[in-house]
Design a protein around this motif. Structure first.
Motif, PDB file in Angstrom:
ATOM      1  N   GLU A  88       0.842  -1.196   0.000  1.00 16.73           N
ATOM      2  CA  GLU A  88       0.000   0.000   0.000  1.00 16.73           C
ATOM      3  C   GLU A  88       0.884   1.256   0.000  1.00 16.73           C
ATOM      4  OE1 GLU A  88      -3.523   2.136   2.658  1.00 16.73           O
ATOM      5  OE2 GLU A  88      -2.318   0.550   3.566  1.00 16.73           O
ATOM      6  N   ARG A  89       1.936   1.243   0.812  1.00 20.74           N
ATOM      7  CA  ARG A  89       2.858   2.390   0.888  1.00 20.74           C
ATOM      8  C   ARG A  89       3.610   2.566  -0.433  1.00 20.74           C
ATOM      9  NH1 ARG A  89       5.567   5.620   4.575  1.00 20.74           N
ATOM     10  NH2 ARG A  89       7.663   6.191   3.931  1.00 20.74           N
ATOM     11  N   LYS A  90       4.107   1.453  -1.000  1.00 26.79           N
ATOM     12  CA  LYS A  90       4.843   1.531  -2.265  1.00 26.79           C
ATOM     13  C   LYS A  90       3.975   2.136  -3.362  1.00 26.79           C
ATOM     14  CE  LYS A  90       7.899  -2.413  -1.518  1.00 26.79           C
ATOM     15  NZ  LYS A  90       8.236  -3.778  -1.942  1.00 26.79           N
ATOM     16  N   LYS A  91       2.732   1.671  -3.444  1.00 29.64           N
ATOM     17  CA  LYS A  91       1.814   2.167  -4.462  1.00 29.64           C
ATOM     18  C   LYS A  91       1.537   3.657  -4.239  1.00 29.64           C
ATOM     19  CE  LYS A  91      -2.723   1.497  -6.495  1.00 29.64           C
ATOM     20  NZ  LYS A  91      -4.039   0.919  -6.367  1.00 29.64           N
ATOM     21  N   PHE A  92       1.266   4.018  -2.991  1.00 31.54           N
ATOM     22  CA  PHE A  92       0.987   5.417  -2.682  1.00 31.54           C
ATOM     23  C   PHE A  92       2.182   6.316  -3.039  1.00 31.54           C
ATOM     24  CE2 PHE A  92       1.394   9.090   0.087  1.00 31.54           C
ATOM     25  CZ  PHE A  92       0.191   9.736  -0.163  1.00 31.54           C
TER      26      PHE A  92
END
Length: 100
Positions: A88-92
């Motif tokens: 989720e963090r990588k995508k964000f």
């Protein structure tokens, strides 16, 4: 004795002059460069108009370099992603950094 005193005085004067000349060869500081640029940009302005222009010009922050802009973007995105983890963090982060 008088010749010795004269030579000593002359030697001292020359050494002080040489030291002063060496100081003049220093590169101008960032503030001096900014002052020169603002002065050049002021052109034919006179009086209060010139004072106002110079004041605003000297207060202005220099434009950010591309690297500084990227670092600021990283800081902002990182702060916004503080509660995200993993994929989720990588995508964000990826989406946030792509935004213009």
């Amino acid at each position: 004795m008088r010749k010795l005193l004269t030579l000593a005085t002359l030697g001292l004067a020359l050494s002080v002059g040489a030291a002063h000349a060496a100081d003049e060869k220093k590169e101008p500081t960032a503030q001096q460069n900014k002052m020169a640029t603002c002065n050049k940009d002021a052109g034919d302005k006179k009086g209060d108009e010139r004072k106002k222009f110079m004041s605003e010009c000297l207060k202005a922050k220099p434009a950010m370099t591309a690297q500084q802009a990227q670092q600021e973007k990283m800081k902002t995105c990182n702060a916004e992603a503080k509660d995200k983890k993993g994929d989720e963090r990588k995508k964000f982060m990826s989406e946030c950094l792509k935004k213009g």
